[in-house]
Write a protein that holds these residues in place. Structure first.
Motif, PDB file in Angstrom:
ATOM      1  N   TRP A   1       0.845  -1.192   0.000  1.00 15.96           N
ATOM      2  CA  TRP A   1       0.000   0.000   0.000  1.00 15.96           C
ATOM      3  C   TRP A   1       0.884   1.247   0.000  1.00 15.96           C
ATOM      4  O   TRP A   1       1.822   1.352   0.784  1.00 15.96           O
ATOM      5  CB  TRP A   1      -0.883   0.029   1.243  1.00 15.96           C
ATOM      6  CG  TRP A   1      -2.034  -0.924   1.235  1.00 15.96           C
ATOM      7  CD1 TRP A   1      -1.992  -2.288   1.236  1.00 15.96           C
ATOM      8  CD2 TRP A   1      -3.420  -0.566   1.250  1.00 15.96           C
ATOM      9  NE1 TRP A   1      -3.252  -2.811   1.256  1.00 15.96           N
ATOM     10  CE2 TRP A   1      -4.161  -1.778   1.261  1.00 15.96           C
ATOM     11  CE3 TRP A   1      -4.109   0.643   1.262  1.00 15.96           C
ATOM     12  CZ2 TRP A   1      -5.550  -1.796   1.277  1.00 15.96           C
ATOM     13  CZ3 TRP A   1      -5.495   0.624   1.286  1.00 15.96           C
ATOM     14  CH2 TRP A   1      -6.205  -0.583   1.282  1.00 15.96           C
TER      15      TRP A   1
ATOM     16  N   ILE B   1       0.547   5.238   0.655  1.00 14.27           N
ATOM     17  CA  ILE B   1      -0.406   6.127   1.328  1.00 14.27           C
ATOM     18  C   ILE B   1       0.161   7.536   1.399  1.00 14.27           C
ATOM     19  O   ILE B   1       1.284   7.739   1.889  1.00 14.27           O
ATOM     20  CB  ILE B   1      -0.694   5.619   2.756  1.00 14.27           C
ATOM     21  CG1 ILE B   1      -1.285   4.210   2.707  1.00 14.27           C
ATOM     22  CG2 ILE B   1      -1.637   6.570   3.500  1.00 14.27           C
ATOM     23  CD1 ILE B   1      -1.212   3.476   4.022  1.00 14.27           C
TER      24      ILE B   1
ATOM     25  N   ALA C   1       0.049  10.485   5.477  1.00 12.90           N
ATOM     26  CA  ALA C   1       0.007   9.441   6.508  1.00 12.90           C
ATOM     27  C   ALA C   1       0.282   9.952   7.916  1.00 12.90           C
ATOM     28  O   ALA C   1       0.270   9.166   8.863  1.00 12.90           O
ATOM     29  CB  ALA C   1       1.027   8.339   6.169  1.00 12.90           C
TER      30      ALA C   1
ATOM     31  N   THR D   1      -2.714   3.555   7.579  1.00 14.35           N
ATOM     32  CA  THR D   1      -1.388   2.959   7.770  1.00 14.35           C
ATOM     33  C   THR D   1      -1.408   1.971   8.930  1.00 14.35           C
ATOM     34  O   THR D   1      -0.925   0.840   8.806  1.00 14.35           O
ATOM     35  CB  THR D   1      -0.340   4.048   8.027  1.00 14.35           C
ATOM     36  OG1 THR D   1      -0.321   4.973   6.923  1.00 14.35           O
ATOM     37  CG2 THR D   1       1.047   3.447   8.192  1.00 14.35           C
TER      38      THR D   1
ATOM     39  N   ILE E   1      -3.644  -1.291   7.999  1.00 12.35           N
ATOM     40  CA  ILE E   1      -3.098  -2.287   7.068  1.00 12.35           C
ATOM     41  C   ILE E   1      -1.868  -2.983   7.652  1.00 12.35           C
ATOM     42  O   ILE E   1      -1.639  -4.165   7.387  1.00 12.35           O
ATOM     43  CB  ILE E   1      -2.791  -1.677   5.688  1.00 12.35           C
ATOM     44  CG1 ILE E   1      -1.688  -0.638   5.777  1.00 12.35           C
ATOM     45  CG2 ILE E   1      -4.035  -1.119   5.052  1.00 12.35           C
ATOM     46  CD1 ILE E   1      -1.216  -0.163   4.417  1.00 12.35           C
ATOM     47  N   LEU E   2      -1.103  -2.266   8.457  1.00 12.02           N
ATOM     48  CA  LEU E   2       0.024  -2.924   9.125  1.00 12.02           C
ATOM     49  C   LEU E   2      -0.480  -4.007  10.073  1.00 12.02           C
ATOM     50  O   LEU E   2       0.102  -5.094  10.157  1.00 12.02           O
ATOM     51  CB  LEU E   2       0.860  -1.894   9.883  1.00 12.02           C
ATOM     52  CG  LEU E   2       1.717  -0.960   9.027  1.00 12.02           C
ATOM     53  CD1 LEU E   2       2.288   0.169   9.883  1.00 12.02           C
ATOM     54  CD2 LEU E   2       2.844  -1.716   8.328  1.00 12.02           C
TER      55      LEU E   2
ATOM     56  N   GLU F   1      -0.187  -6.348   6.057  1.00 12.85           N
ATOM     57  CA  GLU F   1       0.148  -5.784   4.758  1.00 12.85           C
ATOM     58  C   GLU F   1       1.414  -4.925   4.861  1.00 12.85           C
ATOM     59  O   GLU F   1       1.923  -4.662   5.959  1.00 12.85           O
ATOM     60  CB  GLU F   1      -1.016  -4.936   4.229  1.00 12.85           C
ATOM     61  CG  GLU F   1      -2.363  -5.626   4.241  1.00 12.85           C
ATOM     62  CD  GLU F   1      -2.574  -6.574   3.062  1.00 12.85           C
ATOM     63  OE1 GLU F   1      -1.589  -7.212   2.612  1.00 12.85           O
ATOM     64  OE2 GLU F   1      -3.720  -6.693   2.607  1.00 12.85           O
TER      65      GLU F   1
ATOM     66  N   ALA G   1       3.196  -1.247   4.163  1.00  9.37           N
ATOM     67  CA  ALA G   1       2.814   0.154   4.050  1.00  9.37           C
ATOM     68  C   ALA G   1       3.999   1.008   3.618  1.00  9.37           C
ATOM     69  O   ALA G   1       5.068   0.954   4.225  1.00  9.37           O
ATOM     70  CB  ALA G   1       2.272   0.676   5.376  1.00  9.37           C
TER      71      ALA G   1
ATOM     72  N   ALA H   1       4.335   4.633   3.823  1.00 12.75           N
ATOM     73  CA  ALA H   1       3.653   5.772   4.436  1.00 12.75           C
ATOM     74  C   ALA H   1       4.390   7.047   4.073  1.00 12.75           C
ATOM     75  O   ALA H   1       5.566   7.217   4.416  1.00 12.75           O
ATOM     76  CB  ALA H   1       3.590   5.604   5.954  1.00 12.75           C
TER      77      ALA H   1
ATOM     78  N   GLN I   1       8.274  -4.216   6.240  1.00 10.25           N
ATOM     79  CA  GLN I   1       6.819  -4.054   6.249  1.00 10.25           C
ATOM     80  C   GLN I   1       6.406  -2.586   6.241  1.00 10.25           C
ATOM     81  O   GLN I   1       5.302  -2.251   5.810  1.00 10.25           O
ATOM     82  CB  GLN I   1       6.194  -4.743   7.473  1.00 10.25           C
ATOM     83  CG  GLN I   1       4.669  -4.834   7.391  1.00 10.25           C
ATOM     84  CD  GLN I   1       4.029  -5.467   8.616  1.00 10.25           C
ATOM     85  OE1 GLN I   1       4.716  -5.888   9.547  1.00 10.25           O
ATOM     86  NE2 GLN I   1       2.715  -5.535   8.623  1.00 10.25           N
ATOM     87  N   LEU I   2       7.292  -1.704   6.684  1.00 10.99           N
ATOM     88  CA  LEU I   2       6.953  -0.282   6.758  1.00 10.99           C
ATOM     89  C   LEU I   2       8.100   0.566   6.218  1.00 10.99           C
ATOM     90  O   LEU I   2       9.227   0.497   6.719  1.00 10.99           O
ATOM     91  CB  LEU I   2       6.650   0.124   8.201  1.00 10.99           C
ATOM     92  CG  LEU I   2       6.455   1.625   8.466  1.00 10.99           C
ATOM     93  CD1 LEU I   2       5.260   2.175   7.685  1.00 10.99           C
ATOM     94  CD2 LEU I   2       6.286   1.892   9.967  1.00 10.99           C
TER      95      LEU I   2
ATOM     96  N   TYR J   1     -10.316  -0.529   3.395  1.00 12.69           N
ATOM     97  CA  TYR J   1      -9.510  -1.732   3.191  1.00 12.69           C
ATOM     98  C   TYR J   1     -10.325  -2.804   2.452  1.00 12.69           C
ATOM     99  O   TYR J   1      -9.853  -3.403   1.479  1.00 12.69           O
ATOM    100  CB  TYR J   1      -9.044  -2.259   4.543  1.00 12.69           C
ATOM    101  CG  TYR J   1      -8.231  -3.537   4.474  1.00 12.69           C
ATOM    102  CD1 TYR J   1      -6.857  -3.500   4.231  1.00 12.69           C
ATOM    103  CD2 TYR J   1      -8.832  -4.778   4.658  1.00 12.69           C
ATOM    104  CE1 TYR J   1      -6.118  -4.670   4.164  1.00 12.69           C
ATOM    105  CE2 TYR J   1      -8.098  -5.951   4.596  1.00 12.69           C
ATOM    106  CZ  TYR J   1      -6.742  -5.890   4.354  1.00 12.69           C
ATOM    107  OH  TYR J   1      -6.006  -7.051   4.289  1.00 12.69           O
TER     108      TYR J   1
END
Length: 288
Positions: free
Chosen positions: A8, A10, A13, A22, A25-26, A30, A32, A34, A54-55, A242
């Motif tokens: 994703w 975004i 954020a 944010t 979805i984390l 998922e 992100a 951000a 993941q981020l 989502y």
């Protein structure tokens, strides 16, 4: 958690719907990307909780085309694709149209319309030219004010009307084989900073507490503080966003919030009434 996490992207954020999206979805496992215009340390509570695979947090100013392309390129290089773009960055001016400096209104359009349109075009390019298989989901956070404006939010509503027109045309130009789905999200009143500390409040020309503009101003202020019953929770709303991104055939528009649904229906009724009143005037207009 998803068996194959989606990536994703975004915008906006740092707070409001963007921050909530944010976080949500984390929590679903998922990935992100951000992005925000301000200090990335605003999201430090998330960076301490989620790993870098993941981020990814990036600086992005939607009023700067190079900033947009740079952020998308960084996301592409890091994760190889982008599955969903939540095109969310924006803000509001609250005040009379006549009392709003034109430069402030131009700046608002630069962010809300031009910034949004640039992000949308970059998203389409990634979905079509980078993703394998081809496709993606583009969610644009508009507003019910983009369908049914209210006193005191004239320029904000106008910027969202522009987003609505641009997005509907863009969606109609996409080849179905690209598997790109586009949805305008049209929220009503939710307790976010967009109507609170992130908004620009303009002094009124007619400072009577009975004017519709002052009523709008006070209601928005109270809503941002969570002091009006029935105002929507942005965290609950993003759960719907989502789910929307996972629909095979999402609608072009997603009106969310009881107040938003009411205002959308009011707009439809007004349009239908206006058409009927002078519909006969469109008879026999062909050239002789």
């Amino acid at each position: 958690m998803s068996s194959t996490p989606k990536v994703w992207f975004i915008t906006g954020a740092s707070s409001g719907f963007g921050r909530c999206m944010t976080e949500y979805i984390l929590s679903r496992g998922e990935i992100a990307v951000a992005t925000l215009r301000g200090d990335p340390s605003i999201l430090s509570s998330l960076t301490s909780k989620y790993p870098t695979n993941q981020l990814l947090i990036l600086k992005l100013d939607v009023t700067d085309p190079l900033s947009i392309s740079s952020a998308f390129n960084s996301a592409k290089e890091t994760f190889g694709r982008i599955d969903v773009v939540f095109n969310n960055a924006g803000y509001a001016i609250i005040g009379e149209i006549e009392g709003t400096d034109e430069k402030l209104a131009q700046d608002l359009f630069e962010c809300n319309f031009w910034g949004s349109s640039r992000v949308s075009k970059e998203a389409i390019k990634i979905f079509r030219e980078v993703n394998n298989p081809v496709g993606g989901r583009l969610l644009i956070n508009s507003s019910i004010s983009g369908l049914n404006p209210v006193p005191g939010l004239g320029y904000y509503g106008a910027s969202k009307f522009a987003v609505e027109g641009f997005t509907q045309a863009l969606a109609s130009e996409l080849n179905p084989d690209w598997n790109i789905k586009v949805t305008l999200i049209e929220p009503g009143m939710f307790s976010t900073k967009a109507i609170g500390q992130n908004a620009i409040y303009i002094p009124t020309l007619h400072p009577s507490p009975c004017t519709s503009i002052n009523i709008t101003r006070e209601r928005l202020h109270q809503a941002s503080l969570g002091k009006i019953e029935g105002v929507g929770s942005p965290m609950k709303a993003v759960q719907g966003f989502y789910d929307l991104a996972n629909l095979d055939e999402p609608p072009l528009r997603f009106v969310i919030g009881k107040d938003a649904i009411k205002r959308a229906r009011m707009q439809l009724e007004t349009l239908e009434r206006d058409i009927k009143v002078l519909e006969a005037w469109s008879e026999d207009l062909a050239d002789e």
